[in-house]
Design an enzyme around this catalytic site. Structure first.
Site, PDB file in Angstrom:
ATOM      1  N   CYS B 104       0.886  -1.096  -0.387  1.00 42.99           N
ATOM      2  CA  CYS B 104       0.188   0.251  -0.665  1.00 42.99           C
ATOM      3  C   CYS B 104       0.844   1.210  -0.386  1.00 42.99           C
ATOM      4  CB  CYS B 104      -0.511  -0.119   0.708  1.00 42.99           C
ATOM      5  SG  CYS B 104      -1.775   1.698   1.654  1.00 42.99           S
ATOM      6  N   CYS B 107      -0.507   4.360   2.517  1.00 35.74           N
ATOM      7  CA  CYS B 107      -0.668   4.518   3.639  1.00 35.74           C
ATOM      8  C   CYS B 107      -0.070   2.318   4.188  1.00 35.74           C
ATOM      9  CB  CYS B 107      -2.156   4.685   4.718  1.00 35.74           C
ATOM     10  SG  CYS B 107      -3.387   4.001   3.825  1.00 35.74           S
ATOM     11  N   SER B 108      -1.680   2.227   4.512  1.00 35.09           N
ATOM     12  CA  SER B 108      -0.660   0.689   4.834  1.00 35.09           C
ATOM     13  C   SER B 108      -2.256  -0.132   4.858  1.00 35.09           C
ATOM     14  CB  SER B 108      -1.165   0.794   6.407  1.00 35.09           C
ATOM     15  OG  SER B 108      -1.934   1.363   7.709  1.00 35.09           O
ATOM     16  N   CYS B 109      -2.980  -0.010   4.154  1.00 37.53           N
ATOM     17  CA  CYS B 109      -4.001  -0.486   3.835  1.00 37.53           C
ATOM     18  C   CYS B 109      -3.887  -2.338   2.981  1.00 37.53           C
ATOM     19  CB  CYS B 109      -5.049  -0.504   2.542  1.00 37.53           C
ATOM     20  SG  CYS B 109      -5.442   1.519   2.882  1.00 37.53           S
TER      21      CYS B 109
END
Lengths: 96, 196
Positions: B104, B107-109
Protein backbone atom coordinates in the site's frame (compact mmCIF):
# COMPACT_ATOMS: atom_id res chain seq x y z
CA UNK A 1 0.05 17.96 -5.86
CA UNK A 2 0.87 14.70 -4.13
CA UNK A 3 1.25 14.59 -0.37
CA UNK A 4 4.13 13.22 1.66
CA UNK A 5 2.37 9.89 2.24
CA UNK A 6 2.50 9.22 -1.52
CA UNK A 7 5.93 7.62 -1.37
CA UNK A 8 5.57 5.04 -4.17
CA UNK A 9 8.75 5.14 -6.27
CA UNK A 10 10.44 7.76 -4.11
CA UNK A 11 14.16 7.30 -3.48
CA UNK A 12 16.17 7.97 -0.34
CA UNK A 13 14.53 5.84 2.32
CA UNK A 14 16.64 3.43 4.37
CA UNK A 15 16.76 -0.34 3.90
CA UNK A 16 13.73 -2.41 4.82
CA UNK A 17 14.03 -3.68 8.37
CA UNK A 18 12.28 -6.85 9.48
CA UNK A 19 11.60 -7.43 13.14
CA UNK A 20 11.53 -11.09 14.20
CA UNK A 21 8.53 -12.10 16.35
CA UNK A 22 7.07 -8.66 16.02
CA UNK A 23 4.13 -8.01 18.38
CA UNK A 24 0.94 -6.39 16.97
CA UNK A 25 1.60 -3.35 19.17
CA UNK A 26 4.90 -2.17 20.63
CA UNK A 27 3.37 -0.35 23.58
CA UNK A 28 0.06 -0.31 25.37
CA UNK A 29 -0.69 3.22 24.16
CA UNK A 30 -0.50 2.04 20.54
CA UNK A 31 -3.27 -0.47 21.17
CA UNK A 32 -5.29 2.27 22.86
CA UNK A 33 -4.84 4.63 19.91
CA UNK A 34 -5.91 1.87 17.54
CA UNK A 35 -9.06 1.13 19.59
CA UNK A 36 -9.85 4.81 20.18
CA UNK A 37 -9.93 5.47 16.46
CA UNK A 38 -12.31 2.58 15.83
CA UNK A 39 -14.61 3.78 18.62
CA UNK A 40 -14.75 7.36 17.29
CA UNK A 41 -15.44 6.24 13.73
CA UNK A 42 -18.18 3.89 14.94
CA UNK A 43 -19.79 6.78 16.83
CA UNK A 44 -19.66 8.93 13.70
CA UNK A 45 -17.40 11.60 15.23
CA UNK A 46 -15.53 11.37 11.92
CA UNK A 47 -15.24 8.80 9.16
CA UNK A 48 -12.41 6.68 7.84
CA UNK A 49 -11.69 8.96 4.88
CA UNK A 50 -11.46 12.00 7.15
CA UNK A 51 -9.09 10.06 9.38
CA UNK A 52 -6.86 9.07 6.48
CA UNK A 53 -6.90 12.64 5.20
CA UNK A 54 -5.89 13.97 8.61
CA UNK A 55 -2.78 11.75 8.52
CA UNK A 56 -1.94 12.61 4.94
CA UNK A 57 -2.10 16.37 5.43
CA UNK A 58 0.40 16.33 8.29
CA UNK A 59 3.36 18.60 7.53
CA UNK A 60 5.93 16.40 5.72
CA UNK A 61 8.64 16.81 8.35
CA UNK A 62 6.21 15.82 11.14
CA UNK A 63 4.86 12.92 9.11
CA UNK A 64 8.33 11.53 8.47
CA UNK A 65 9.47 11.99 12.07
CA UNK A 66 6.40 10.30 13.57
CA UNK A 67 5.93 6.59 14.15
CA UNK A 68 2.93 4.81 12.67
CA UNK A 69 0.66 5.15 15.71
CA UNK A 70 1.96 8.64 16.54
CA UNK A 71 0.52 9.64 13.16
CA UNK A 72 -2.76 8.04 14.13
CA UNK A 73 -2.88 9.95 17.40
CA UNK A 74 -2.04 13.21 15.67
CA UNK A 75 -4.92 12.62 13.25
CA UNK A 76 -7.34 11.77 16.07
CA UNK A 77 -6.52 14.93 18.06
CA UNK A 78 -6.60 17.07 14.90
CA UNK A 79 -10.09 15.80 14.10
CA UNK A 80 -11.39 16.09 17.67
CA UNK A 81 -10.42 19.76 17.62
CA UNK A 82 -11.74 20.41 14.12
CA UNK A 83 -15.04 18.69 14.85
CA UNK A 84 -15.48 20.84 17.95
CA UNK A 85 -15.42 17.88 20.35
CA UNK A 86 -12.70 19.57 22.39
CA UNK A 87 -10.65 22.74 22.31
CA UNK A 88 -7.03 22.18 21.29
CA UNK A 89 -5.70 22.96 24.78
CA UNK A 90 -8.11 20.48 26.35
CA UNK A 91 -6.41 17.73 24.36
CA UNK A 92 -3.08 18.44 26.05
CA UNK A 93 -2.14 17.04 29.44
CA UNK A 94 -2.51 19.93 31.94
CA UNK A 95 0.84 21.16 33.22
CA UNK A 96 1.92 20.85 36.69
CA UNK B 1 15.02 12.68 24.05
CA UNK B 2 14.93 8.90 24.56
CA UNK B 3 12.37 6.61 22.97
CA UNK B 4 11.14 5.69 26.46
CA UNK B 5 10.55 9.32 27.33
CA UNK B 6 8.65 9.92 24.07
CA UNK B 7 6.60 6.85 24.80
CA UNK B 8 5.69 7.95 28.32
CA UNK B 9 4.73 11.43 27.10
CA UNK B 10 2.41 10.13 24.40
CA UNK B 11 1.10 7.45 26.73
CA UNK B 12 0.00 10.15 29.19
CA UNK B 13 -1.62 12.16 26.39
CA UNK B 14 -3.56 9.16 25.13
CA UNK B 15 -4.85 8.43 28.64
CA UNK B 16 -5.81 12.08 29.03
CA UNK B 17 -7.76 12.18 25.75
CA UNK B 18 -9.50 8.92 26.61
CA UNK B 19 -10.60 10.29 29.98
CA UNK B 20 -11.81 13.49 28.34
CA UNK B 21 -13.89 11.56 25.81
CA UNK B 22 -15.33 9.35 28.55
CA UNK B 23 -16.35 12.46 30.50
CA UNK B 24 -18.09 13.80 27.37
CA UNK B 25 -19.97 10.57 26.79
CA UNK B 26 -18.12 9.71 23.59
CA UNK B 27 -16.47 6.64 24.99
CA UNK B 28 -17.88 3.97 27.31
CA UNK B 29 -15.90 2.59 30.19
CA UNK B 30 -14.16 -0.59 29.11
CA UNK B 31 -14.88 0.04 25.44
CA UNK B 32 -11.22 0.46 24.54
CA UNK B 33 -10.12 -2.73 26.27
CA UNK B 34 -12.97 -4.63 24.62
CA UNK B 35 -11.94 -3.41 21.20
CA UNK B 36 -8.31 -4.32 21.76
CA UNK B 37 -9.22 -7.83 22.90
CA UNK B 38 -11.53 -8.28 19.92
CA UNK B 39 -8.85 -7.12 17.51
CA UNK B 40 -6.15 -9.35 18.96
CA UNK B 41 -8.52 -12.34 18.85
CA UNK B 42 -9.42 -11.59 15.21
CA UNK B 43 -7.68 -12.34 11.94
CA UNK B 44 -4.38 -14.21 11.77
CA UNK B 45 -2.28 -15.40 8.82
CA UNK B 46 -3.69 -18.87 9.57
CA UNK B 47 -6.83 -17.69 7.77
CA UNK B 48 -4.93 -16.86 4.63
CA UNK B 49 -3.06 -20.14 4.94
CA UNK B 50 -6.35 -22.04 5.14
CA UNK B 51 -7.63 -20.29 2.00
CA UNK B 52 -4.39 -21.07 0.20
CA UNK B 53 -4.42 -24.77 1.12
CA UNK B 54 -8.01 -25.09 -0.08
CA UNK B 55 -7.09 -23.42 -3.38
CA UNK B 56 -4.20 -25.87 -3.79
CA UNK B 57 -6.36 -28.97 -3.33
CA UNK B 58 -9.61 -27.79 -4.94
CA UNK B 59 -9.29 -26.32 -8.46
CA UNK B 60 -12.95 -25.26 -8.44
CA UNK B 61 -12.42 -23.26 -5.27
CA UNK B 62 -9.27 -21.73 -6.71
CA UNK B 63 -11.22 -20.58 -9.75
CA UNK B 64 -14.00 -19.06 -7.63
CA UNK B 65 -11.42 -17.45 -5.34
CA UNK B 66 -9.62 -15.71 -8.17
CA UNK B 67 -12.92 -14.60 -9.75
CA UNK B 68 -14.68 -13.31 -6.62
CA UNK B 69 -12.67 -13.62 -3.43
CA UNK B 70 -15.23 -11.95 -1.16
CA UNK B 71 -17.78 -14.64 -2.02
CA UNK B 72 -15.35 -17.55 -2.14
CA UNK B 73 -13.82 -17.02 1.32
CA UNK B 74 -17.30 -17.36 2.84
CA UNK B 75 -17.13 -21.00 1.79
CA UNK B 76 -14.39 -21.47 4.39
CA UNK B 77 -16.21 -19.37 6.99
CA UNK B 78 -14.23 -16.16 6.51
CA UNK B 79 -15.29 -12.65 5.56
CA UNK B 80 -13.88 -9.22 4.79
CA UNK B 81 -16.71 -7.56 6.70
CA UNK B 82 -15.02 -7.77 10.10
CA UNK B 83 -13.52 -4.27 10.03
CA UNK B 84 -15.14 -0.85 9.86
CA UNK B 85 -16.63 -1.61 6.44
CA UNK B 86 -16.56 -4.60 4.08
CA UNK B 87 -13.60 -4.24 1.76
CA UNK B 88 -13.21 -5.65 -1.71
CA UNK B 89 -10.71 -8.50 -1.73
CA UNK B 90 -8.78 -9.56 -4.80
CA UNK B 91 -6.75 -12.73 -4.58
CA UNK B 92 -3.92 -13.22 -7.05
CA UNK B 93 -2.11 -16.53 -7.55
CA UNK B 94 1.56 -17.08 -8.27
CA UNK B 95 2.47 -19.34 -11.19
CA UNK B 96 5.69 -20.55 -12.75
CA UNK B 97 5.67 -17.44 -14.97
CA UNK B 98 4.30 -14.78 -12.66
CA UNK B 99 4.95 -13.70 -9.08
CA UNK B 100 2.68 -11.28 -7.21
CA UNK B 101 3.50 -8.95 -4.35
CA UNK B 102 1.26 -6.57 -2.40
CA UNK B 103 1.94 -3.08 -1.05
CA UNK B 104 0.00 0.00 0.00
CA UNK B 105 2.11 2.90 -1.24
CA UNK B 106 -0.16 5.55 0.29
CA UNK B 107 -0.48 4.18 3.81
CA UNK B 108 -0.92 0.67 5.18
CA UNK B 109 -4.05 -0.89 3.61
CA UNK B 110 -3.95 -4.62 4.32
CA UNK B 111 -6.51 -7.41 4.72
CA UNK B 112 -6.53 -7.15 8.53
CA UNK B 113 -9.92 -8.85 8.80
CA UNK B 114 -8.28 -11.87 7.21
CA UNK B 115 -4.60 -11.77 8.16
CA UNK B 116 -4.57 -9.80 11.40
CA UNK B 117 -2.17 -6.92 12.10
CA UNK B 118 0.32 -6.16 9.34
CA UNK B 119 4.07 -6.38 9.94
CA UNK B 120 5.97 -3.16 10.62
CA UNK B 121 8.02 -3.38 7.44
CA UNK B 122 4.82 -3.43 5.38
CA UNK B 123 3.95 0.00 6.80
CA UNK B 124 7.45 1.44 6.41
CA UNK B 125 8.28 4.13 3.86
CA UNK B 126 11.24 1.97 2.84
CA UNK B 127 9.05 -0.90 1.61
CA UNK B 128 6.25 1.30 0.24
CA UNK B 129 8.59 3.47 -1.80
CA UNK B 130 10.88 0.78 -3.17
CA UNK B 131 8.80 -2.30 -3.96
CA UNK B 132 7.04 -0.49 -6.82
CA UNK B 133 10.29 0.77 -8.31
CA UNK B 134 12.50 -2.28 -7.82
CA UNK B 135 10.37 -5.29 -6.83
CA UNK B 136 13.01 -7.81 -7.86
CA UNK B 137 15.64 -6.11 -5.71
CA UNK B 138 13.30 -5.84 -2.72
CA UNK B 139 12.30 -9.50 -2.99
CA UNK B 140 15.97 -10.44 -3.13
CA UNK B 141 16.51 -8.60 0.17
CA UNK B 142 13.75 -10.75 1.63
CA UNK B 143 15.71 -13.77 0.45
CA UNK B 144 13.47 -14.49 -2.52
CA UNK B 145 15.51 -14.79 -5.71
CA UNK B 146 13.20 -15.13 -8.73
CA UNK B 147 14.34 -16.29 -12.16
CA UNK B 148 14.81 -13.42 -14.63
CA UNK B 149 11.99 -14.77 -16.79
CA UNK B 150 9.45 -14.61 -13.94
CA UNK B 151 7.17 -11.61 -14.39
CA UNK B 152 6.48 -9.67 -11.18
CA UNK B 153 3.17 -7.90 -10.61
CA UNK B 154 2.95 -5.39 -7.76
CA UNK B 155 -0.56 -4.75 -6.43
CA UNK B 156 -1.11 -1.40 -4.72
CA UNK B 157 -3.90 -1.65 -2.14
CA UNK B 158 -6.29 1.22 -1.52
CA UNK B 159 -8.94 2.34 0.94
CA UNK B 160 -11.55 0.10 -0.69
CA UNK B 161 -9.46 -2.73 -2.13
CA UNK B 162 -7.29 -5.31 -0.43
CA UNK B 163 -5.10 -7.99 -1.97
CA UNK B 164 -3.81 -11.39 -0.95
CA UNK B 165 -1.36 -13.65 -2.75
CA UNK B 166 -1.79 -17.41 -3.15
CA UNK B 167 1.77 -18.75 -3.24
CA UNK B 168 2.75 -21.68 -5.45
CA UNK B 169 2.30 -25.11 -3.93
CA UNK B 170 5.75 -26.48 -3.08
CA UNK B 171 7.05 -29.52 -4.95
CA UNK B 172 6.78 -32.86 -3.20
CA UNK B 173 3.71 -32.02 -1.14
CA UNK B 174 1.34 -34.37 -2.95
CA UNK B 175 0.83 -36.60 0.08
CA UNK B 176 0.03 -33.81 2.55
CA UNK B 177 -3.42 -33.13 3.99
CA UNK B 178 -5.09 -29.76 3.58
CA UNK B 179 -4.21 -28.97 7.19
CA UNK B 180 -0.56 -29.91 6.70
CA UNK B 181 -0.44 -27.79 3.56
CA UNK B 182 -1.87 -24.79 5.41
CA UNK B 183 0.93 -25.10 7.98
CA UNK B 184 3.49 -24.46 5.23
CA UNK B 185 2.08 -21.03 4.36
CA UNK B 186 3.56 -17.91 5.97
CA UNK B 187 2.38 -14.33 6.30
CA UNK B 188 5.15 -13.21 3.97
CA UNK B 189 4.04 -15.81 1.44
CA UNK B 190 0.54 -14.29 1.51
CA UNK B 191 1.96 -10.79 0.94
CA UNK B 192 4.35 -12.04 -1.73
CA UNK B 193 7.71 -11.39 -0.06
CA UNK B 194 8.36 -15.12 0.42
CA UNK B 195 7.87 -18.11 -1.87
CA UNK B 196 5.34 -19.82 0.44
Amino acid sequence: MSRINDVGGMAGFPAIAEEPDEPPFHADWEAHVFALNGALIKRGVYNLDEFRDAIERMPPEEYLAASYYERWFTAITTLLAEKGVALPHELEVPRG
Amino acid sequence: MSADHTSSVISARVRHVEALLESRGLLDEGEIDGRIDEFLAGGTPANGARITARAWVDPGFRERLLADANAAIREVGLSMAGGLQEQRLKVVANTADEHNVVVCTLCSCYPIALLGPSPGWYKSEAYRSRVVRDPRGVLREFGLELPERTRISVWDASAESRYMVVPRRPEGTEGLSEEQLAALVTRKGLIGTAAV
